[in-house]
Design a protein around this motif. Structure first.
Motif, PDB file in Angstrom:
ATOM      1  N   ALA A   1       0.793  -1.341  -0.126  1.00 22.29           N
ATOM      2  CA  ALA A   1      -0.073  -0.106   0.049  1.00 22.29           C
ATOM      3  C   ALA A   1       0.888   1.360   0.082  1.00 22.29           C
ATOM      4  O   ALA A   1       0.518   2.337   0.365  1.00 22.29           O
ATOM      5  CB  ALA A   1      -1.012  -0.017   1.183  1.00 22.29           C
ATOM      6  N   VAL A   2       1.909   1.261  -0.445  1.00 25.13           N
ATOM      7  CA  VAL A   2       2.935   2.242  -0.642  1.00 25.13           C
ATOM      8  C   VAL A   2       2.811   2.771  -2.045  1.00 25.13           C
ATOM      9  O   VAL A   2       3.264   1.865  -3.011  1.00 25.13           O
ATOM     10  CB  VAL A   2       4.248   2.038  -0.111  1.00 25.13           C
ATOM     11  N   GLU A   3       2.674   4.154  -2.369  1.00 29.96           N
ATOM     12  CA  GLU A   3       2.688   4.320  -3.817  1.00 29.96           C
ATOM     13  C   GLU A   3       3.910   4.158  -4.513  1.00 29.96           C
ATOM     14  O   GLU A   3       5.049   4.516  -3.867  1.00 29.96           O
ATOM     15  CB  GLU A   3       2.048   5.926  -4.230  1.00 29.96           C
ATOM     16  N   GLY A   4       4.077   3.491  -5.596  1.00 32.50           N
ATOM     17  CA  GLY A   4       5.501   3.516  -6.505  1.00 32.50           C
ATOM     18  C   GLY A   4       5.678   2.015  -6.126  1.00 32.50           C
ATOM     19  O   GLY A   4       6.577   1.555  -7.029  1.00 32.50           O
ATOM     20  N   VAL A   5       5.422   1.491  -5.169  1.00 35.96           N
ATOM     21  CA  VAL A   5       5.852  -0.030  -4.775  1.00 35.96           C
ATOM     22  C   VAL A   5       4.676  -0.872  -5.009  1.00 35.96           C
ATOM     23  O   VAL A   5       3.727  -0.979  -4.533  1.00 35.96           O
ATOM     24  CB  VAL A   5       6.127   0.086  -3.068  1.00 35.96           C
TER      25      VAL A   5
ATOM     26  N   LEU B   1       9.472  -2.284  -7.891  1.00 38.46           N
ATOM     27  CA  LEU B   1       8.968  -0.935  -8.079  1.00 38.46           C
ATOM     28  C   LEU B   1       8.692  -0.783  -9.558  1.00 38.46           C
ATOM     29  O   LEU B   1       9.258  -1.307 -10.334  1.00 38.46           O
ATOM     30  CB  LEU B   1      10.013   0.050  -7.736  1.00 38.46           C
ATOM     31  N   CYS B   2       7.356   0.122  -9.861  1.00 33.18           N
ATOM     32  CA  CYS B   2       7.271   0.317 -11.243  1.00 33.18           C
ATOM     33  C   CYS B   2       8.345   1.691 -11.612  1.00 33.18           C
ATOM     34  O   CYS B   2       8.086   2.661 -11.115  1.00 33.18           O
ATOM     35  CB  CYS B   2       6.000   0.972 -11.290  1.00 33.18           C
TER      36      CYS B   2
ATOM     37  N   ARG C   1       6.102   9.167 -15.061  1.00 30.98           N
ATOM     38  CA  ARG C   1       5.132   8.637 -16.086  1.00 30.98           C
ATOM     39  C   ARG C   1       3.997   7.902 -15.711  1.00 30.98           C
ATOM     40  O   ARG C   1       3.927   7.612 -14.300  1.00 30.98           O
ATOM     41  CB  ARG C   1       6.006   7.922 -17.075  1.00 30.98           C
ATOM     42  N   THR C   2       2.956   7.472 -16.515  1.00 38.65           N
ATOM     43  CA  THR C   2       1.837   6.614 -16.140  1.00 38.65           C
ATOM     44  C   THR C   2       2.240   5.325 -15.789  1.00 38.65           C
ATOM     45  O   THR C   2       3.265   4.652 -16.438  1.00 38.65           O
ATOM     46  CB  THR C   2       0.956   6.801 -17.296  1.00 38.65           C
ATOM     47  N   GLU C   3       1.797   4.742 -14.716  1.00 41.77           N
ATOM     48  CA  GLU C   3       2.229   3.467 -14.326  1.00 41.77           C
ATOM     49  C   GLU C   3       1.756   2.383 -15.432  1.00 41.77           C
ATOM     50  O   GLU C   3       0.802   2.616 -16.134  1.00 41.77           O
ATOM     51  CB  GLU C   3       1.178   3.017 -13.023  1.00 41.77           C
ATOM     52  N   ARG C   4       2.589   1.375 -15.711  1.00 48.23           N
ATOM     53  CA  ARG C   4       2.552   0.566 -16.851  1.00 48.23           C
ATOM     54  C   ARG C   4       1.839  -0.657 -16.414  1.00 48.23           C
ATOM     55  O   ARG C   4       2.051  -1.264 -15.321  1.00 48.23           O
ATOM     56  CB  ARG C   4       3.828   0.164 -17.567  1.00 48.23           C
ATOM     57  N   PRO C   5       0.753  -1.303 -17.353  1.00 46.95           N
ATOM     58  CA  PRO C   5       0.278  -2.428 -16.884  1.00 46.95           C
ATOM     59  C   PRO C   5       1.160  -3.411 -17.327  1.00 46.95           C
ATOM     60  O   PRO C   5       2.147  -3.511 -17.888  1.00 46.95           O
ATOM     61  CB  PRO C   5      -0.889  -2.569 -18.016  1.00 46.95           C
TER      62      PRO C   5
ATOM     63  N   CYS D   1      21.508  -3.720  -0.547  1.00 49.17           N
ATOM     64  CA  CYS D   1      20.020  -3.945  -0.576  1.00 49.17           C
ATOM     65  C   CYS D   1      19.466  -3.915  -2.088  1.00 49.17           C
ATOM     66  O   CYS D   1      19.859  -3.134  -2.802  1.00 49.17           O
ATOM     67  CB  CYS D   1      19.386  -2.468  -0.009  1.00 49.17           C
ATOM     68  N   PRO D   2      18.948  -5.002  -2.484  1.00 45.01           N
ATOM     69  CA  PRO D   2      18.424  -5.241  -3.661  1.00 45.01           C
ATOM     70  C   PRO D   2      17.047  -4.521  -3.967  1.00 45.01           C
ATOM     71  O   PRO D   2      16.300  -4.357  -3.093  1.00 45.01           O
ATOM     72  CB  PRO D   2      18.274  -6.732  -3.911  1.00 45.01           C
ATOM     73  N   VAL D   3      16.830  -3.916  -5.228  1.00 47.48           N
ATOM     74  CA  VAL D   3      15.545  -3.288  -5.579  1.00 47.48           C
ATOM     75  C   VAL D   3      15.283  -3.754  -6.978  1.00 47.48           C
ATOM     76  O   VAL D   3      16.360  -4.128  -7.649  1.00 47.48           O
ATOM     77  CB  VAL D   3      15.882  -1.899  -5.513  1.00 47.48           C
ATOM     78  N   ALA D   4      13.970  -4.240  -7.271  1.00 43.58           N
ATOM     79  CA  ALA D   4      13.698  -4.526  -8.462  1.00 43.58           C
ATOM     80  C   ALA D   4      12.716  -3.611  -9.221  1.00 43.58           C
ATOM     81  O   ALA D   4      11.888  -3.245  -8.607  1.00 43.58           O
ATOM     82  CB  ALA D   4      12.763  -5.996  -8.220  1.00 43.58           C
ATOM     83  N   PHE D   5      13.326  -3.306 -10.523  1.00 44.06           N
ATOM     84  CA  PHE D   5      12.462  -2.217 -11.225  1.00 44.06           C
ATOM     85  C   PHE D   5      11.783  -3.011 -12.283  1.00 44.06           C
ATOM     86  O   PHE D   5      12.230  -3.752 -13.062  1.00 44.06           O
ATOM     87  CB  PHE D   5      13.492  -1.185 -11.970  1.00 44.06           C
ATOM     88  N   ALA D   6      10.502  -2.776 -12.238  1.00 47.32           N
ATOM     89  CA  ALA D   6       9.766  -3.748 -13.257  1.00 47.32           C
ATOM     90  C   ALA D   6       9.570  -2.545 -14.651  1.00 47.32           C
ATOM     91  O   ALA D   6       9.334  -1.448 -14.706  1.00 47.32           O
ATOM     92  CB  ALA D   6       8.124  -3.715 -12.821  1.00 47.32           C
TER      93      ALA D   6
END
Length: 514
Positions: A376-380, A394-395, A402-406, A421-426
């Motif tokens: 429930a955190v925006e962007g996550v 993360l989007c 930009r607009t969130e991508r489907p 600390c790993p982070v995954a970008f979609a």
């Protein structure tokens, strides 16, 4: 600003017109105003080739001339035609025109003088539009008003006593009036670089609520900004975009998206009425309000404040040179030469537009997981476990404004490790892996050096592989570091007494600045 009527060594501002299937220009110093032309004109006791009749314009009974008939090219009248009030030597005459196509500043040295041995020309010079390359002929107002048998009348359009009884010394200003959706705006013509009748808008890495895409202008990609979004007045519907107003901000250009260009008007400075600051969302860029005859009320934009607006100057600083400009194919090494020279490899991927990132920043490329634990955190988008670590997904499009991508069949994750600390970008899809073939270390990018490449506006432009495009190079580790340094969102408190609305963090709390 009062430019000369003819060619000079300085810049001259011209009104661009379409008449008799010709593209012509008239210096603003000779162009008093533009008004709709009624289908029926009053008769005059005079006869001359092309003389249509007279138009009642405030104190004037203005003769109207059709240059098409003068040149032997008569054409049927149309309801949307206008009358351009042209002035020379203290006299004025109305010229029938099909449409006004905006205004344009032209350096004196860009004008090519025209003449014949016998004289009699109705134009004095030609030039090419600095943005579109379209050829224009500069009408000679003195020659037109001096045609045999054509009546003219005394020019009182700039007589101070003709407006509200004002005395001598009244300052006047020439304004470009335009429509943007349901709003009408006016801006001093001196602050307008040029206009684009029908800009060919394309998507870009800058595209968002404020920037609606880019357009080709002066050998570069220029951001197109929505004036309504800039002024806090909503958004301009895509179907309402039919013209563009180009501003020169020094570092580069910005085009304002418009619905249509309406008129050029000359008004007393005192007619621009101040607006209460609390009554408008952006009083810092609004000079006041003006009532224009035949159109109604207009909001007058403050030209200098507009040219200094931080959002506009930011967009102007990231004009992208087209591949036909400074970067030539001969200047770019081949892929084989780049590899032989030890050029680094880059990953090309898409978030609706294509970006590149150094391949060594991507620890792993993972398929998009079948399930995520929502936070429930925006962007996550959620959390997923991978190699004994809880990894936030993360989007990337949302983080970059930009607009969130489907999520689609090609959506995947770019795993980036920063200090353990790993982070995954979609991202939407992977394109290719290719070596760097061109970059300019001296190119100007916005933002501090420490954040170079952490946002779309601060991303340098590079070429990779055999792709002819200039693509933004994103620093994924810098994006992750900025995200990890963001304070945790505060919990939403319970409603206060008597149903007071709960406080909530700003809607943009999960979005990094672009």
């Amino acid at each position: 600003m009062t430019p000369p009527d003819g060619p000079s060594s300085g810049e001259v501002v011209y009104g661009l017109l379409r008449m008799a299937d010709m593209d012509v220009a008239l210096p603003l110093s000779a162009l008093r105003e533009v008004v709709p032309c009624p289908l029926e004109l009053s008769g005059l006791p005079a006869a001359a080739p092309g003389l249509l009749g007279a138009l009642e314009l405030r104190r004037l009974v203005l003769p109207v001339l059709d240059l098409a008939a003068v040149l032997g090219r008569p054409a049927p009248r149309r309801p949307e035609q206008v009358v351009v009030v042209a002035s020379s030597g203290g006299q004025v005459l109305g010229l029938l025109a099909d449409e006004v196509r905006g205004i344009c500043q032209v350096p004196g040295e860009a004008l090519v003088a025209a003449r014949t041995e016998t004289g009699g020309l109705l134009f004095s010079a030609t030039f090419r539009h600095p943005g579109t390359g379209q050829a224009y002929s500069v009408l000679d107002a003195a020659a037109i008003l001096g045609l045999p048998g054509v009546p003219t009348v005394t020019d009182v359009t700039r007589d101070p006593t003709s407006v509200g009884g004002a005395g001598n010394g009244v300052r006047r200003r020439t304004l470009t009036v335009l429509r943007c959706g349901p709003y009408r705006f006016a801006v001093d013509a001196a602050h307008v670089h040029t206009t684009l009748p029908t800009p060919d808008l394309r998507p870009s890495v800058l595209t968002g609520r404020l920037c609606r895409g880019v357009v080709d202008f002066s050998d570069r990609e220029v951001p197109v900004v929505d004036p309504l979004a800039l002024l806090g007045l909503g958004e301009l519907a895509p179907q309402e975009m039919g013209a563009g107003l180009v501003l020169d901000l020094g570092p580069g250009y910005v085009a304002l998206a418009l619905s249509e260009l309406l008129e050029l008007v000359d008004v007393p400075d005192d007619d621009v009425l101040p607006t209460p600051p609390f009554a408008t969302p952006r009083p810092d860029v609004l000079a006041g309000m003006l009532a224009v005859d035949g159109l109604g009320d207009c909001l007058v934009l403050d030209g200098p404040a507009l040219l200094a607006d931080p959002d506009l100057t930011g967009f102007a600083s990231v004009n992208t040179a087209l591949t036909s400009g400074p970067v030539q194919q001969d200047d770019v090494p081949s892929v084989a030469a780049a590899v032989a020279g030890g050029a680094p490899s880059y990953l090309v991927f898409s978030i609706g537009v294509d970006l590149v990132a150094p391949l060594d920043q991507v620890a792993e490329i993972l398929p998009f997981p079948g399930a995520l634990t929502a936070t429930a955190v925006e962007g996550v988008l959620g959390l997923v476990t991978h190699r004994r670590a809880a990894v936030p997904v993360l989007c990337l499009a949302t983080l970059l404004g930009r607009t969130e991508r489907p999520v689609g069949a090609a959506t995947c994750l770019l795993l980036v490790d920063v200090a353990g600390c790993p982070v995954a970008f979609a991202v939407d899809a992977l394109r290719t892996i290719a070596p760097l073939t061109w970059t300019d270390p001296e190119q100007v990018v916005r933002g501090p050096a420490a954040e170079r490449g952490a946002s779309l506006r601060s991303a340098p432009l590079v070429r990779v592989g055999e792709d002819p495009r200039l693509l933004p190079e994103l620093d994924l580790r810098a994006v992750a570091r900025r995200l990890q340094g963001r304070p945790a969102p505060s919990p939403t408190p319970a409603p206060g007494p008597r149903g007071a609305p709960p406080w909530s963090p700003a809607a943009s709390a999960g979005r990094l600045p672009v």
